[in-house]
Design a protein around this motif. Structure first.
Motif, PDB file in Angstrom:
ATOM      1  N   ILE A 199      -3.971 -13.335  15.788  1.00  6.91           N
ATOM      2  CA  ILE A 199      -5.035 -13.208  14.794  1.00  6.91           C
ATOM      3  C   ILE A 199      -4.373 -13.159  13.421  1.00  6.91           C
ATOM      4  N   SER A 200      -4.727 -14.116  12.582  1.00  4.16           N
ATOM      5  CA  SER A 200      -4.117 -14.232  11.258  1.00  4.16           C
ATOM      6  C   SER A 200      -5.180 -14.067  10.170  1.00  4.16           C
ATOM      7  N   PRO A 201      -5.298 -12.872   9.616  1.00  3.69           N
ATOM      8  CA  PRO A 201      -6.284 -12.684   8.543  1.00  3.69           C
ATOM      9  C   PRO A 201      -5.723 -13.110   7.194  1.00  3.69           C
ATOM     10  N   GLY A 202      -6.618 -13.534   6.333  1.00  2.50           N
ATOM     11  CA  GLY A 202      -6.253 -13.823   4.945  1.00  2.50           C
ATOM     12  C   GLY A 202      -6.214 -12.512   4.172  1.00  2.50           C
ATOM     13  N   ILE A 203      -6.649 -12.556   2.938  1.00  2.00           N
ATOM     14  CA  ILE A 203      -6.604 -11.364   2.080  1.00  2.00           C
ATOM     15  C   ILE A 203      -7.630 -10.336   2.552  1.00  2.00           C
ATOM     16  N   VAL A 204      -7.132  -9.159   2.898  1.00  2.00           N
ATOM     17  CA  VAL A 204      -7.982  -8.056   3.346  1.00  2.00           C
ATOM     18  C   VAL A 204      -7.815  -6.914   2.342  1.00  2.00           C
ATOM     19  N   GLU A 205      -8.935  -6.357   1.909  1.00  3.04           N
ATOM     20  CA  GLU A 205      -8.841  -5.241   0.972  1.00  3.04           C
ATOM     21  C   GLU A 205      -8.366  -3.998   1.720  1.00  3.04           C
ATOM     22  N   THR A 206      -7.169  -3.573   1.381  1.00  5.64           N
ATOM     23  CA  THR A 206      -6.564  -2.387   1.982  1.00  5.64           C
ATOM     24  C   THR A 206      -5.889  -1.580   0.868  1.00  5.64           C
ATOM     25  N   GLU A 207      -5.235  -0.514   1.242  1.00  2.22           N
ATOM     26  CA  GLU A 207      -4.507   0.299   0.273  1.00  2.22           C
ATOM     27  C   GLU A 207      -3.156  -0.319  -0.089  1.00  2.22           C
ATOM     28  N   PHE A 208      -2.750  -1.363   0.636  1.00  2.00           N
ATOM     29  CA  PHE A 208      -1.429  -1.954   0.442  1.00  2.00           C
ATOM     30  C   PHE A 208      -1.184  -2.359  -1.011  1.00  2.00           C
ATOM     31  N   ILE A 209      -2.098  -3.096  -1.605  1.00  2.00           N
ATOM     32  CA  ILE A 209      -1.895  -3.608  -2.963  1.00  2.00           C
ATOM     33  C   ILE A 209      -1.832  -2.462  -3.981  1.00  2.00           C
ATOM     34  N   TYR A 210      -2.577  -1.393  -3.712  1.00  2.00           N
ATOM     35  CA  TYR A 210      -2.540  -0.242  -4.620  1.00  2.00           C
ATOM     36  C   TYR A 210      -1.186   0.470  -4.536  1.00  2.00           C
ATOM     37  N   ARG A 211      -0.585   0.462  -3.376  1.00  2.00           N
ATOM     38  CA  ARG A 211       0.752   1.049  -3.242  1.00  2.00           C
ATOM     39  C   ARG A 211       1.812   0.135  -3.850  1.00  2.00           C
ATOM     40  N   LEU A 212       1.610  -1.171  -3.691  1.00  2.00           N
ATOM     41  CA  LEU A 212       2.554  -2.139  -4.250  1.00  2.00           C
ATOM     42  C   LEU A 212       2.602  -2.030  -5.769  1.00  2.00           C
ATOM     43  N   TYR A 213       1.429  -1.893  -6.374  1.00  2.26           N
ATOM     44  CA  TYR A 213       1.342  -1.775  -7.829  1.00  2.26           C
ATOM     45  C   TYR A 213       0.990  -0.348  -8.233  1.00  2.26           C
ATOM     46  N   SER A 214       1.618   0.627  -7.635  1.00  2.00           N
ATOM     47  CA  SER A 214       1.295   2.027  -7.924  1.00  2.00           C
ATOM     48  C   SER A 214       1.528   2.384  -9.384  1.00  2.00           C
ATOM     49  N   ASP A 215       2.426   1.662 -10.048  1.00  2.00           N
ATOM     50  CA  ASP A 215       2.688   1.917 -11.459  1.00  2.00           C
ATOM     51  C   ASP A 215       1.673   1.222 -12.373  1.00  2.00           C
ATOM     52  N   ASN A 216       0.832   0.354 -11.804  1.00  2.00           N
ATOM     53  CA  ASN A 216      -0.142  -0.389 -12.596  1.00  2.00           C
ATOM     54  C   ASN A 216      -1.448  -0.550 -11.801  1.00  2.00           C
ATOM     55  N   PRO A 217      -2.271   0.498 -11.710  1.00  2.00           N
ATOM     56  CA  PRO A 217      -3.503   0.453 -10.927  1.00  2.00           C
ATOM     57  C   PRO A 217      -4.469  -0.649 -11.361  1.00  2.00           C
ATOM     58  N   GLU A 218      -4.461  -0.999 -12.652  1.00  2.00           N
ATOM     59  CA  GLU A 218      -5.358  -2.056 -13.136  1.00  2.00           C
ATOM     60  C   GLU A 218      -4.965  -3.412 -12.553  1.00  2.00           C
ATOM     61  N   LYS A 219      -3.675  -3.659 -12.403  1.00  2.00           N
ATOM     62  CA  LYS A 219      -3.207  -4.911 -11.804  1.00  2.00           C
ATOM     63  C   LYS A 219      -3.623  -4.960 -10.335  1.00  2.00           C
ATOM     64  N   ALA A 220      -3.528  -3.839  -9.660  1.00  2.00           N
ATOM     65  CA  ALA A 220      -3.947  -3.775  -8.262  1.00  2.00           C
ATOM     66  C   ALA A 220      -5.434  -4.067  -8.140  1.00  2.00           C
ATOM     67  N   LYS A 221      -6.220  -3.443  -8.968  1.00  2.00           N
ATOM     68  CA  LYS A 221      -7.671  -3.649  -8.934  1.00  2.00           C
ATOM     69  C   LYS A 221      -8.020  -5.107  -9.235  1.00  2.00           C
ATOM     70  N   ALA A 222      -7.324  -5.698 -10.182  1.00  2.00           N
ATOM     71  CA  ALA A 222      -7.567  -7.096 -10.554  1.00  2.00           C
ATOM     72  C   ALA A 222      -7.240  -8.044  -9.401  1.00  2.00           C
ATOM     73  N   SER A 223      -6.287  -7.682  -8.571  1.00  2.00           N
ATOM     74  CA  SER A 223      -5.907  -8.530  -7.432  1.00  2.00           C
ATOM     75  C   SER A 223      -7.073  -8.735  -6.481  1.00  2.00           C
ATOM     76  N   TYR A 224      -7.897  -7.724  -6.333  1.00  3.19           N
ATOM     77  CA  TYR A 224      -9.035  -7.817  -5.422  1.00  3.19           C
ATOM     78  C   TYR A 224     -10.311  -8.280  -6.102  1.00  3.19           C
ATOM     79  N   SER A 225     -10.344  -8.256  -7.437  1.00  2.00           N
ATOM     80  CA  SER A 225     -11.587  -8.576  -8.131  1.00  2.00           C
ATOM     81  C   SER A 225     -11.826 -10.076  -8.297  1.00  2.00           C
ATOM     82  N   ARG A 226     -10.814 -10.900  -8.084  1.00  2.32           N
ATOM     83  CA  ARG A 226     -10.989 -12.336  -8.335  1.00  2.32           C
ATOM     84  C   ARG A 226     -11.745 -13.060  -7.232  1.00  2.32           C
ATOM     85  N   LEU A 227     -11.860 -12.455  -6.047  1.00  3.09           N
ATOM     86  CA  LEU A 227     -12.635 -13.055  -4.963  1.00  3.09           C
ATOM     87  C   LEU A 227     -13.101 -11.983  -3.989  1.00  3.09           C
TER      88      LEU A 227
END
Length: 94
Positions: free
Chosen positions: A30-58
């Motif tokens: 099973i190969s999922p595409g982009i799933v909204e998880t906490e992963f991106i928020y941890r990846l960009y923990s120093d920039n929460p706005e960048k993390a939020k923007a990653s999920y807001s485009r689609l």
């Protein structure tokens, strides 16, 4: 992308070995595409706005979408094997 391909290739190899052994065990990738998880928020923990923007485009997949895919595969009749299942948000580019 390469990692998902590698997992699919390994799954297919496993499926062939299982079939030769006549175990009737099913293997699925099973190969999922982009799933909204906490992963991106941890990846960009120093920039929460960048993390939020990653999920807001689609509209991303949600965890329940992936869970429903797993249930679908597991609920298939014993004579049906879902070899590979690819899930993607409609707007996600490859």
């Amino acid at each position: 992308m390469a990692t998902k391909y590698a997992v699919s290739a390994l799954t297919e190899g496993l499926r062939q070995e299982i079939r030769e052994a006549k175990t009737h065990i099913r293997a699925t990738s099973i190969s999922p595409g982009i799933v909204e998880t906490e992963f991106i928020y941890r990846l960009y923990s120093d920039n929460p706005e960048k993390a939020k923007a990653s999920y807001s485009r689609l509209k991303t997949l949600e965890a329940i979408d992936v869970a429903n895919a797993v249930v679908y595969v597991l609920s298939a009749p014993p004579h049906v094997e879902v070899g590979e299942l690819l899930l993607r948000p409609v707007e996600q580019q490859i």
